[in-house]
Design a protein around this motif. Structure first.
Motif, PDB file in Angstrom:
ATOM      1  N   ILE A  56       0.843  -1.195   0.000  1.00  0.00           N
ATOM      2  CA  ILE A  56       0.000   0.000   0.000  1.00  0.00           C
ATOM      3  C   ILE A  56       0.881   1.249   0.000  1.00  0.00           C
ATOM      4  O   ILE A  56       0.694   2.164  -0.811  1.00  0.00           O
ATOM      5  N   VAL A  57       1.861   1.255   0.893  1.00  0.00           N
ATOM      6  CA  VAL A  57       2.725   2.442   0.991  1.00  0.00           C
ATOM      7  C   VAL A  57       3.515   2.636  -0.314  1.00  0.00           C
ATOM      8  O   VAL A  57       3.661   3.753  -0.808  1.00  0.00           O
ATOM      9  N   THR A  58       4.002   1.537  -0.882  1.00  0.00           N
ATOM     10  CA  THR A  58       4.851   1.632  -2.077  1.00  0.00           C
ATOM     11  C   THR A  58       4.077   2.090  -3.311  1.00  0.00           C
ATOM     12  O   THR A  58       4.574   2.887  -4.101  1.00  0.00           O
ATOM     13  N   PHE A  59       2.850   1.564  -3.476  1.00  0.00           N
ATOM     14  CA  PHE A  59       2.170   1.791  -4.756  1.00  0.00           C
ATOM     15  C   PHE A  59       1.005   2.778  -4.699  1.00  0.00           C
ATOM     16  O   PHE A  59       0.403   3.059  -5.734  1.00  0.00           O
ATOM     17  N   ILE A  60       0.700   3.308  -3.523  1.00  0.00           N
ATOM     18  CA  ILE A  60      -0.515   4.130  -3.424  1.00  0.00           C
ATOM     19  C   ILE A  60      -0.435   5.387  -4.298  1.00  0.00           C
ATOM     20  O   ILE A  60      -1.408   5.786  -4.933  1.00  0.00           O
ATOM     21  N   ARG A  61       0.745   5.992  -4.356  1.00  0.00           N
ATOM     22  CA  ARG A  61       0.866   7.273  -5.053  1.00  0.00           C
ATOM     23  C   ARG A  61       0.456   7.142  -6.525  1.00  0.00           C
ATOM     24  O   ARG A  61      -0.343   7.928  -7.023  1.00  0.00           O
ATOM     25  N   ASP A  62       0.976   6.135  -7.190  1.00  0.00           N
ATOM     26  CA  ASP A  62       0.683   6.001  -8.619  1.00  0.00           C
ATOM     27  C   ASP A  62      -0.659   5.323  -8.888  1.00  0.00           C
ATOM     28  O   ASP A  62      -1.004   5.087 -10.052  1.00  0.00           O
ATOM     29  N   ASN A  63      -1.377   4.994  -7.817  1.00  0.00           N
ATOM     30  CA  ASN A  63      -2.713   4.435  -8.013  1.00  0.00           C
ATOM     31  C   ASN A  63      -3.813   5.445  -7.698  1.00  0.00           C
ATOM     32  O   ASN A  63      -4.995   5.091  -7.727  1.00  0.00           O
ATOM     33  N   LEU A  64      -3.421   6.682  -7.394  1.00  0.00           N
ATOM     34  CA  LEU A  64      -4.439   7.712  -7.155  1.00  0.00           C
ATOM     35  C   LEU A  64      -5.141   8.014  -8.481  1.00  0.00           C
ATOM     36  O   LEU A  64      -4.520   7.896  -9.551  1.00  0.00           O
ATOM     37  N   PRO A  65      -6.431   8.387  -8.429  1.00  0.00           N
ATOM     38  CA  PRO A  65      -7.155   8.657  -9.672  1.00  0.00           C
ATOM     39  C   PRO A  65      -6.488   9.774 -10.485  1.00  0.00           C
ATOM     40  O   PRO A  65      -6.002  10.748  -9.918  1.00  0.00           O
ATOM     41  N   GLN A  66      -6.416   9.582 -11.781  1.00  0.00           N
ATOM     42  CA  GLN A  66      -5.790  10.570 -12.679  1.00  0.00           C
ATOM     43  C   GLN A  66      -6.643  10.746 -13.922  1.00  0.00           C
ATOM     44  O   GLN A  66      -7.543   9.942 -14.200  1.00  0.00           O
ATOM     45  N   LYS A  67      -6.275  11.779 -14.650  1.00  0.00           N
ATOM     46  CA  LYS A  67      -6.959  12.047 -15.924  1.00  0.00           C
ATOM     47  C   LYS A  67      -6.810  10.812 -16.842  1.00  0.00           C
ATOM     48  O   LYS A  67      -5.739  10.242 -16.924  1.00  0.00           O
ATOM     49  N   GLY A  68      -7.879  10.452 -17.469  1.00  0.00           N
ATOM     50  CA  GLY A  68      -7.799   9.327 -18.401  1.00  0.00           C
ATOM     51  C   GLY A  68      -8.328   8.033 -17.813  1.00  0.00           C
ATOM     52  O   GLY A  68      -8.659   7.104 -18.549  1.00  0.00           O
ATOM     53  N   ASP A  69      -8.426   7.951 -16.460  1.00  0.00           N
ATOM     54  CA  ASP A  69      -8.884   6.691 -15.843  1.00  0.00           C
ATOM     55  C   ASP A  69     -10.322   6.358 -16.232  1.00  0.00           C
ATOM     56  O   ASP A  69     -10.637   5.204 -16.549  1.00  0.00           O
ATOM     57  N   LEU A  70     -11.177   7.389 -16.205  1.00  0.00           N
ATOM     58  CA  LEU A  70     -12.589   7.158 -16.516  1.00  0.00           C
ATOM     59  C   LEU A  70     -12.749   6.704 -17.964  1.00  0.00           C
ATOM     60  O   LEU A  70     -13.483   5.749 -18.259  1.00  0.00           O
ATOM     61  N   HIS A  71     -12.013   7.377 -18.850  1.00  0.00           N
ATOM     62  CA  HIS A  71     -12.055   7.012 -20.266  1.00  0.00           C
ATOM     63  C   HIS A  71     -11.612   5.564 -20.448  1.00  0.00           C
ATOM     64  O   HIS A  71     -12.223   4.786 -21.182  1.00  0.00           O
ATOM     65  N   PRO A  98      -5.113   5.330 -23.655  1.00  0.00           N
ATOM     66  CA  PRO A  98      -3.902   5.765 -22.954  1.00  0.00           C
ATOM     67  C   PRO A  98      -4.100   5.762 -21.439  1.00  0.00           C
ATOM     68  O   PRO A  98      -5.207   5.997 -20.963  1.00  0.00           O
ATOM     69  N   SER A  99      -3.007   5.483 -20.726  1.00  0.00           N
ATOM     70  CA  SER A  99      -3.106   5.500 -19.254  1.00  0.00           C
ATOM     71  C   SER A  99      -1.789   5.979 -18.680  1.00  0.00           C
ATOM     72  O   SER A  99      -0.767   6.048 -19.371  1.00  0.00           O
ATOM     73  N   ASN A 100      -1.830   6.299 -17.385  1.00  0.00           N
ATOM     74  CA  ASN A 100      -0.616   6.711 -16.684  1.00  0.00           C
ATOM     75  C   ASN A 100       0.194   5.479 -16.282  1.00  0.00           C
ATOM     76  O   ASN A 100       0.026   4.424 -16.883  1.00  0.00           O
ATOM     77  N   ARG A 101       1.029   5.609 -15.233  1.00  0.00           N
ATOM     78  CA  ARG A 101       1.881   4.457 -14.897  1.00  0.00           C
ATOM     79  C   ARG A 101       1.036   3.204 -14.668  1.00  0.00           C
ATOM     80  O   ARG A 101       1.408   2.112 -15.102  1.00  0.00           O
ATOM     81  N   PHE A 102      -0.081   3.349 -13.964  1.00  0.00           N
ATOM     82  CA  PHE A 102      -1.003   2.220 -13.808  1.00  0.00           C
ATOM     83  C   PHE A 102      -2.347   2.596 -14.421  1.00  0.00           C
ATOM     84  O   PHE A 102      -2.825   3.720 -14.227  1.00  0.00           O
ATOM     85  N   ASN A 103      -2.944   1.672 -15.166  1.00  0.00           N
ATOM     86  CA  ASN A 103      -4.239   1.976 -15.772  1.00  0.00           C
ATOM     87  C   ASN A 103      -5.380   1.746 -14.768  1.00  0.00           C
ATOM     88  O   ASN A 103      -5.149   1.239 -13.664  1.00  0.00           O
ATOM     89  N   ALA A 104      -6.595   2.127 -15.188  1.00  0.00           N
ATOM     90  CA  ALA A 104      -7.722   2.072 -14.241  1.00  0.00           C
ATOM     91  C   ALA A 104      -8.006   0.645 -13.782  1.00  0.00           C
ATOM     92  O   ALA A 104      -8.479   0.440 -12.661  1.00  0.00           O
ATOM     93  N   GLY A 105      -7.711  -0.346 -14.621  1.00  0.00           N
ATOM     94  CA  GLY A 105      -7.902  -1.742 -14.218  1.00  0.00           C
ATOM     95  C   GLY A 105      -6.948  -2.109 -13.092  1.00  0.00           C
ATOM     96  O   GLY A 105      -7.340  -2.736 -12.097  1.00  0.00           O
ATOM     97  N   GLU A 106      -5.693  -1.686 -13.236  1.00  0.00           N
ATOM     98  CA  GLU A 106      -4.714  -1.960 -12.171  1.00  0.00           C
ATOM     99  C   GLU A 106      -5.085  -1.208 -10.896  1.00  0.00           C
ATOM    100  O   GLU A 106      -4.914  -1.723  -9.792  1.00  0.00           O
TER     101      GLU A 106
END
Ligand code: HEM
Length: 411
Positions: free
Chosen positions: A250-265, A281-289
């Motif tokens: 949780i501590v390691t991956f929480i930052r890049d799992n915060l909601p970002q632009k493009g997740d809803l799409h 397109p997605s950021n470091r982790f996509n909405a599925g991850e």
């Protein structure tokens, strides 16, 4: 006729009272179930008074049948029974089955239910009139086990159908050979320790829950007994390790799992998983991850962790009664089954389902084509210099000297 019967009952009562009186006299100063000293009865020995929530007795083997209902009569009945049916202790077991509290030498502070061999009978709405342990057993065996097995089976079937109809998600362009660091050694160590703990717990849990259906007939009772005994202990010890590694995850991956632009799409397009559409397109982790992270690791992971620690009796401040353990078990079982299904999907996409994904978590690096095609926003940020292509190791170290992404984003 009635008079003769009454006379017989009185005679039997006298005999019974004489027999039971001796036992009562011995016990008149014995500790009660609550640990205090009970005063001796004044005149006629009376049956112990029914306590709220259960019948009380000083000794589990000194049970007077129907004691709470007909004081006085039971000693006679017991005495008579001892003569005509020596060794028949059915009345005792009847009351034990109704939740009678007796005496046991275990300290009350540590085992408050030690005097109760069987939980009290309760009326469950719309269910059988049965004791709580039996009700729990029925929920486990008639609901959790069959529906849980069905859920796992359906998940595996769906993944197999998807794999054989669609195959792994491949790259559309050639790899360039330029590498981007996707996971640092610390992130990989965290992920793999969590994954190893989870898989160990999942396998041992599945054998404990479903093993009697598919292993017992093959292995036989002795071998299966040893196996489940070993796996149960492994499960108990690996559980806390999983909790620790989950906190690290949780501590390691929480930052890049915060909601970002493009997740809803990405979600609305279901990641392009169906119908052969291209991956949004997605950021470091996509909405599925991110869904796996928040739903699987955070939500289910924490429920599984807390209920598991409870079952291991590692949470401070609880008495761990059987009722509490049964509730914790049901929560634990349901949450783990859901988590297993979710993580099966994750394992599929991380191995067979997408080329290059497993290598990223094993070695830490992805080709820039992989980054561009699967995580376009993340790749663009790397090219724009917002995110370093190499995050681990001091500058100039061997790993930091790997080729970096140099081309512009295609998005
Ligand atoms: C044998 C079991 C597992 C395999 C093969 C596996 C595989 C992978 C792979 C290949 C990635 C990298 C995905 C990417 O590059 O985007 C990944 C990421 C990740 N895995 Fe696993 N995994 C396993 C078990 C688990 C378990 C048990 C959990 C948690 C309970 C978990 C949680 C995560 C998380 C949180 C990430 C980072 C992505 C994110 O935060 O959404 N994995 N895994």
């Amino acid at each position: 006729m009635n008079r003769t019967l009454s006379a017989l009952v009185l005679a039997a009562a006298a005999l019974g009272a004489a027999f039971a009186g001796g036992v009562q006299a011995q016990q008149s100063q014995a500790p009660t179930a609550q640990g205090t000293v009970a005063p001796a009865p004044a005149a006629t020995p009376a049956a112990p008074a029914a306590a709220p929530g259960g019948i009380q007795s000083q000794n589990i083997f000194d049970v007077k049948p129907e004691a709470s209902e007909q004081p006085g009569y039971l000693q006679q009945s017991n005495g008579e029974r001892a003569k005509v049916q020596p060794g028949n202790n059915a009345p005792m077991w009847r009351q034990v089955g109704q939740g009678l509290t007796g005496y046991s030498s275990l300290p009350r502070s540590e085992a408050p239910e030690a005097g109760n061999l069987i939980q009290p009978i309760v009326d469950y709405p719309g269910a059988l009139r049965t004791n709580a342990g039996e009700a729990w057993r029925q929920v486990r065996n008639n609901w959790i086990i069959p529906y849980g097995a069905a859920l796992i089976f359906v998940t595996l079937l769906a993944l197999a159908i998807y794999y054989f109809s669609r195959g792994p998600i491949q790259l559309h362009s050639h790899e360039t050979g330029r590498k981007i660091e996707r996971f640092t050694p610390f992130e990989r160590a965290t992920h793999w320790s969590n994954a190893i703990a989870f898989v160990t717990l999942a396998i041992s849990g599945i054998v404990m829950a479903f093993g009697k259906f598919f292993l017992l007939p093959v292995m036989g009772a002795s071998l299966f007994g040893y196996l489940t005994y070993a796996l149960k202990n492994i499960h108990n010890f690996v559980g806390p390790l999983f909790v620790i590694t989950t906190v690290f995850m949780i501590v390691t991956f929480i930052r890049d799992n915060l909601p970002q632009k493009g997740d809803l799409h990405w979600l609305l397009k279901a990641g392009g998983l169906f119908g052969g559409k291209s991956e949004p397109p997605s950021n470091r982790f996509n909405a599925g991850e991110k869904a796996v992270f928040w739903g699987g690791v955070m939500f289910l992971g924490l429920i599984v962790a807390v209920s598991g620690l409870f079952l291991d009796k590692l949470l401070p401040g609880f008495v761990y009664t059987r009722g509490e353990m049964q509730i914790a078990h049901m929560i634990h079982a349901v949450a783990t089954l859901l988590m297993i299904c979710l993580i099966l999907g994750h394992i599929y996409i991380g191995t067979l389902g997408m080329t290059g994904a497993y290598k990223a978590m094993r070695e830490g690096y992805v080709d820039e084509t992989w980054a561009r095609e699967h995580h376009a926003y993340w790749y663009r940020d790397i090219v724009d210099g917002k995110i370093p292509a190499q995050r681990s190791g001091p500058p100039g170290s061997a790993s930091a000297a790997r080729p970096m992404a140099t081309e512009g984003s295609s998005t």
